[in-house]
Design a protein around this motif. Sequence first.
Motif, PDB file in Angstrom:
ATOM      1  N   GLY A 267       0.778  -1.232   0.000  1.00 42.37           N
ATOM      2  CA  GLY A 267       0.000   0.000   0.000  1.00 42.37           C
ATOM      3  C   GLY A 267       0.802   1.270   0.000  1.00 42.37           C
ATOM      4  N   GLY A 268       2.133   1.167   0.009  1.00 43.33           N
ATOM      5  CA  GLY A 268       2.924   2.395   0.016  1.00 43.33           C
ATOM      6  C   GLY A 268       4.335   2.199   0.517  1.00 43.33           C
ATOM      7  N   TYR A 269       4.679   2.947   1.572  1.00 43.32           N
ATOM      8  CA  TYR A 269       6.048   2.976   2.060  1.00 43.32           C
ATOM      9  C   TYR A 269       6.087   2.870   3.581  1.00 43.32           C
ATOM     10  CZ  TYR A 269       6.772   4.848  -2.605  1.00 43.32           C
ATOM     11  OH  TYR A 269       6.783   5.018  -3.965  1.00 43.32           O
ATOM     12  N   MET A 270       7.219   2.380   4.076  1.00 42.24           N
ATOM     13  CA  MET A 270       7.471   2.344   5.512  1.00 42.24           C
ATOM     14  C   MET A 270       8.781   3.073   5.786  1.00 42.24           C
ATOM     15  SD  MET A 270       7.869  -0.914   8.105  1.00 42.24           S
ATOM     16  CE  MET A 270       9.440  -1.429   7.398  1.00 42.24           C
ATOM     17  N   ARG A 271       8.713   4.014   6.685  1.00 39.25           N
ATOM     18  CA  ARG A 271       9.901   4.741   7.124  1.00 39.25           C
ATOM     19  C   ARG A 271      10.288   4.237   8.511  1.00 39.25           C
ATOM     20  NH1 ARG A 271      10.086  10.613   9.784  1.00 39.25           N
ATOM     21  NH2 ARG A 271      12.338  10.983   9.768  1.00 39.25           N
ATOM     22  N   VAL A 272      11.559   3.929   8.703  1.00 40.67           N
ATOM     23  CA  VAL A 272      12.095   3.539  10.008  1.00 40.67           C
ATOM     24  C   VAL A 272      13.208   4.515  10.357  1.00 40.67           C
ATOM     25  CG1 VAL A 272      13.304   1.751  11.314  1.00 40.67           C
ATOM     26  CG2 VAL A 272      11.526   1.099   9.675  1.00 40.67           C
ATOM     27  N   TYR A 273      13.131   5.092  11.540  1.00 42.48           N
ATOM     28  CA  TYR A 273      14.225   5.951  11.991  1.00 42.48           C
ATOM     29  C   TYR A 273      14.456   5.710  13.477  1.00 42.48           C
ATOM     30  CZ  TYR A 273      10.813   9.273  13.951  1.00 42.48           C
ATOM     31  OH  TYR A 273       9.814   9.867  14.684  1.00 42.48           O
ATOM     32  N   VAL A 274      15.648   6.027  13.911  1.00 44.28           N
ATOM     33  CA  VAL A 274      16.066   5.665  15.263  1.00 44.28           C
ATOM     34  C   VAL A 274      16.602   6.891  15.987  1.00 44.28           C
ATOM     35  CG1 VAL A 274      17.548   4.166  16.636  1.00 44.28           C
ATOM     36  CG2 VAL A 274      16.643   3.351  14.442  1.00 44.28           C
ATOM     37  N   ASP A 275      16.034   7.140  17.150  1.00 43.38           N
ATOM     38  CA  ASP A 275      16.520   8.174  18.057  1.00 43.38           C
ATOM     39  C   ASP A 275      16.332   7.629  19.465  1.00 43.38           C
ATOM     40  OD1 ASP A 275      17.376  10.427  19.296  1.00 43.38           O
ATOM     41  OD2 ASP A 275      15.714  11.705  18.664  1.00 43.38           O
ATOM     42  N   LYS A 276      17.218   6.703  19.840  1.00 43.72           N
ATOM     43  CA  LYS A 276      17.118   5.895  21.057  1.00 43.72           C
ATOM     44  C   LYS A 276      15.995   4.860  20.919  1.00 43.72           C
ATOM     45  CE  LYS A 276      19.123   9.422  24.081  1.00 43.72           C
ATOM     46  NZ  LYS A 276      18.908  10.260  25.277  1.00 43.72           N
ATOM     47  N   THR A 277      14.798   5.308  20.578  1.00 43.87           N
ATOM     48  CA  THR A 277      13.687   4.411  20.260  1.00 43.87           C
ATOM     49  C   THR A 277      13.648   4.167  18.758  1.00 43.87           C
ATOM     50  OG1 THR A 277      12.404   5.163  22.173  1.00 43.87           O
ATOM     51  CG2 THR A 277      11.162   4.221  20.346  1.00 43.87           C
ATOM     52  N   VAL A 278      13.142   3.001  18.351  1.00 41.44           N
ATOM     53  CA  VAL A 278      12.946   2.707  16.928  1.00 41.44           C
ATOM     54  C   VAL A 278      11.528   3.150  16.556  1.00 41.44           C
ATOM     55  CG1 VAL A 278      12.907   0.922  15.147  1.00 41.44           C
ATOM     56  CG2 VAL A 278      14.515   0.734  17.067  1.00 41.44           C
ATOM     57  N   TYR A 279      11.434   4.101  15.636  1.00 40.73           N
ATOM     58  CA  TYR A 279      10.146   4.638  15.212  1.00 40.73           C
ATOM     59  C   TYR A 279       9.805   4.122  13.822  1.00 40.73           C
ATOM     60  CZ  TYR A 279      10.757   7.871  19.115  1.00 40.73           C
ATOM     61  OH  TYR A 279      10.945   8.409  20.365  1.00 40.73           O
ATOM     62  N   ILE A 280       8.536   3.784  13.623  1.00 45.53           N
ATOM     63  CA  ILE A 280       8.062   3.220  12.368  1.00 45.53           C
ATOM     64  C   ILE A 280       6.867   4.034  11.900  1.00 45.53           C
ATOM     65  CG2 ILE A 280       7.135   1.151  11.256  1.00 45.53           C
ATOM     66  CD1 ILE A 280       8.482  -0.132  14.057  1.00 45.53           C
ATOM     67  N   GLU A 281       6.906   4.479  10.658  1.00 50.68           N
ATOM     68  CA  GLU A 281       5.809   5.262  10.093  1.00 50.68           C
ATOM     69  C   GLU A 281       5.391   4.651   8.762  1.00 50.68           C
ATOM     70  OE1 GLU A 281       7.280   9.570  11.924  1.00 50.68           O
ATOM     71  OE2 GLU A 281       7.541   9.141   9.796  1.00 50.68           O
ATOM     72  N   TYR A 282       4.082   4.662   8.503  1.00 50.21           N
ATOM     73  CA  TYR A 282       3.533   4.132   7.257  1.00 50.21           C
ATOM     74  C   TYR A 282       2.940   5.264   6.424  1.00 50.21           C
ATOM     75  CZ  TYR A 282       4.105  -0.546   9.153  1.00 50.21           C
ATOM     76  OH  TYR A 282       4.640  -1.703   9.669  1.00 50.21           O
ATOM     77  N   TYR A 283       3.184   5.185   5.115  1.00 48.27           N
ATOM     78  CA  TYR A 283       2.721   6.189   4.168  1.00 48.27           C
ATOM     79  C   TYR A 283       2.009   5.499   3.008  1.00 48.27           C
ATOM     80  CZ  TYR A 283       6.003   9.276   6.592  1.00 48.27           C
ATOM     81  OH  TYR A 283       6.669  10.003   7.540  1.00 48.27           O
ATOM     82  N   ASP A 284       1.053   6.211   2.402  1.00 44.39           N
ATOM     83  CA  ASP A 284       0.432   5.662   1.212  1.00 44.39           C
ATOM     84  C   ASP A 284       1.321   5.937   0.000  1.00 44.39           C
ATOM     85  OD1 ASP A 284      -0.023   8.305   0.378  1.00 44.39           O
ATOM     86  OD2 ASP A 284      -2.140   8.294   0.935  1.00 44.39           O
ATOM     87  N   GLU A 285       0.851   5.557  -1.189  1.00 48.08           N
ATOM     88  CA  GLU A 285       1.673   5.696  -2.387  1.00 48.08           C
ATOM     89  C   GLU A 285       1.932   7.151  -2.757  1.00 48.08           C
ATOM     90  OE1 GLU A 285      -0.209   3.385  -5.403  1.00 48.08           O
ATOM     91  OE2 GLU A 285       0.449   1.465  -4.543  1.00 48.08           O
ATOM     92  N   LYS A 286       1.113   8.073  -2.231  1.00 49.06           N
ATOM     93  CA  LYS A 286       1.327   9.500  -2.476  1.00 49.06           C
ATOM     94  C   LYS A 286       2.103  10.156  -1.343  1.00 49.06           C
ATOM     95  CE  LYS A 286      -2.727  10.088  -5.426  1.00 49.06           C
ATOM     96  NZ  LYS A 286      -3.992  10.834  -5.652  1.00 49.06           N
ATOM     97  N   LEU A 287       2.631   9.330  -0.453  1.00 49.44           N
ATOM     98  CA  LEU A 287       3.467   9.778   0.666  1.00 49.44           C
ATOM     99  C   LEU A 287       2.690  10.605   1.678  1.00 49.44           C
ATOM    100  CD1 LEU A 287       6.708  10.511  -1.375  1.00 49.44           C
ATOM    101  CD2 LEU A 287       6.353   8.641   0.256  1.00 49.44           C
ATOM    102  N   ASN A 288       1.412  10.302   1.836  1.00 48.39           N
ATOM    103  CA  ASN A 288       0.635  10.847   2.947  1.00 48.39           C
ATOM    104  C   ASN A 288       0.817   9.914   4.140  1.00 48.39           C
ATOM    105  OD1 ASN A 288      -0.685  12.988   1.393  1.00 48.39           O
ATOM    106  ND2 ASN A 288      -1.749  11.304   0.369  1.00 48.39           N
ATOM    107  N   ILE A 289       1.117  10.467   5.292  1.00 50.99           N
ATOM    108  CA  ILE A 289       1.369   9.623   6.462  1.00 50.99           C
ATOM    109  C   ILE A 289       0.058   9.019   6.961  1.00 50.99           C
ATOM    110  CG2 ILE A 289       1.304  11.608   8.034  1.00 50.99           C
ATOM    111  CD1 ILE A 289       3.474  10.092   9.691  1.00 50.99           C
ATOM    112  N   LEU A 290       0.095   7.733   7.263  1.00 50.72           N
ATOM    113  CA  LEU A 290      -1.092   6.998   7.682  1.00 50.72           C
ATOM    114  C   LEU A 290      -1.096   6.652   9.162  1.00 50.72           C
ATOM    115  CD1 LEU A 290      -1.275   4.499   4.686  1.00 50.72           C
ATOM    116  CD2 LEU A 290      -2.568   6.633   4.954  1.00 50.72           C
ATOM    117  N   SER A 291       0.044   6.158   9.658  1.00 51.04           N
ATOM    118  CA  SER A 291       0.075   5.698  11.049  1.00 51.04           C
ATOM    119  C   SER A 291       1.509   5.628  11.543  1.00 51.04           C
ATOM    120  CB  SER A 291      -0.590   4.326  11.191  1.00 51.04           C
ATOM    121  OG  SER A 291       0.126   3.350  10.442  1.00 51.04           O
ATOM    122  N   LYS A 292       1.633   5.448  12.866  1.00 52.55           N
ATOM    123  CA  LYS A 292       2.942   5.372  13.517  1.00 52.55           C
ATOM    124  C   LYS A 292       2.941   4.265  14.562  1.00 52.55           C
ATOM    125  CE  LYS A 292       4.102  10.338  13.623  1.00 52.55           C
ATOM    126  NZ  LYS A 292       4.559  11.395  14.567  1.00 52.55           N
TER     127      LYS A 292
END
Length: 623
Positions: A59-84
């Motif tokens: 359904g799109g993309y997953m962004r993972v970034y780390v700042d002590k905690t591992v954060y996960i964000e989901y985006y649709d194909e138009k790069l609108n953020i969906l959830s965290k």
Amino acid sequence: MTVCKRVISVMMCVAVIIGTMISANLSAKAESGSELMPGTINDLSYEKIVNSYLSVCEGGYMRVYVDKTVYIEYYDEKLNILSKKSIEPELPMWGGFYAAKEAYYLVEGQRNSDCKNGTEVVRIIKYDKNWKRVGSGSIYSEAESYKIRRPFDAGCVNMTEQNGILYVFTSREGYIDEMYGRGHQGMMLISLNEKTMETKIVEADLNHSFTQFIDSDEKWLYLYELSEGSRATKLSRLQPETAGSYKKIPVLHYGGQRTSGWAIPTFAYADDVAVSDHSVLGVGYSIDQSMYDEADRSDNNIYNIYLTVTPKDSFTEADTKLIWLTDYKEKFNAFFNLSLAKVNDNRFMVMWEEVERIEARVERVSYDPSNPNDPFSGGKLHYLFVDSNGNKVSKEFTASASASQCKPILNDSKMIYCASVGGAVGGAVCFYTINAETGELNKKIFRVAGEQISWKMEGKTLTYSGKGALTLKPYGYLGVQKVVIRDGITEIGSGVFLNTRPYDVVIPPSVTKIADDAFDEYGPWSKRRILGYKGTYAETFANKKEDLTFVPVILGDTDLDEKVTIVDVTCIQRHLADLSTDSFGEMVADTDEDGKVTINDATAIQRHLASMPTNQNIGKPMG
């Protein structure tokens, strides 16, 4: 008087016509700033341990970034953020993330400062595609095989997947050598069976390996590293289960000669590797190594980007091509976040950001003051395309943009990556999309000031929009003269305006909580004005603070200059047309007090200025 009324009447008619057009256009617009916002980190600087990743998911993309905690964000194909979501690390040292075909993997580690045998130093954690923990495999320090005092030491963590095995290519520091007071450093290659989770070290040395990159095909693993001990950028290939298959070749020789166990400068970097159907490509940058003895030890040297191409069917140093992609001759420079991304077997994208070198490896934020709403616009991004033989197949593209630690990924015919600035302060996340055929670059920017709050600079005014708590400090722009917090924001968090210039802050009635330390209380930047409704929490808070002065806002004063003029009419019209306004106070623009800003509010101000019947509260303090 009759002529005056006619002029005003014409102005009102024009305003109504414009307003009708604007209203039709406005109805399709989402509420600015009310959507979920991404999290921010600083990932523009070069770091060997990467903290920013992007991958394609259903359904799109997953962004993972780390700042002590591992954060996960989901985006649709138009790069609108969906959830965290987020995951707390299990060990204190971050290593890396890998999106495998059927699972996700996190690599973490911990120090073995006491050089104690049997200590767990690396853990590879497997998750399913819904981030449910499946299992883990570990590496332990052992005196008789691989002594590990510190994993990931002075190196990278990169991974590949081959025939049901996950391979992790990284570095380590061995046990302390009493002669040197610390351990020797080198690489290690770890394998994990994705079904049984059996984990082991398959290759390792203590030969000063300072970057490690890995790729694979169906038959071979390919390792690309900055090998200070070998005095070369080194390319290796192996089949871990086949004895005698391990072959290493230098692809770029370094100058200098070590006279002890201590590392000496290489003035070279190895930055990425990728495999085609018939060759292995690697990139890095280096000085002219024939001039090594004349190199400046403070590293104000002239660097250029190199590409190495090694044929698979003749895996030798002699048949490896060394190609220089840049040709700087007189400029001290640095290259940040150089990457090599595969489009297909005969097309690869090489991308980097050029930074003028003032000091070696300075961290910087690519901010162009002329474009404050794009914090990445001060960067000088370069990218080009090469074929599997190393031939350039495009021009070298440049853009006012930034490279980041996030390596570009391929989706359809697009290369996509994200960049981020911020963290403890408000910042931004930008998704860049590059057409892999034409090279056209597009971007989508999220300007972040809270979980559901965005920011925007208009002239000298910084405006916050959205819902909930304003938790992040203003991003570091000079010249701000006023801050406008729009209705819908309910809280101003701790330290948000600490150590910021003493500009006016407009606070709406929706704010019902302000942290006691939100503003400076002492010093030259403590004295400032709070503009707001009479009788609201903004007034109560300002009256408690010695250096804050409360000023009631005036209904109709949409440009917040403390008087009602024809400029306020124009301000409303520009706002409705989605045009830039130097300052706009939404809460004072609703002059007919019907709960929304429309062209009727501009008309009401015109009537007020012409002394015609209208809302009698226009021009009076609100509250």
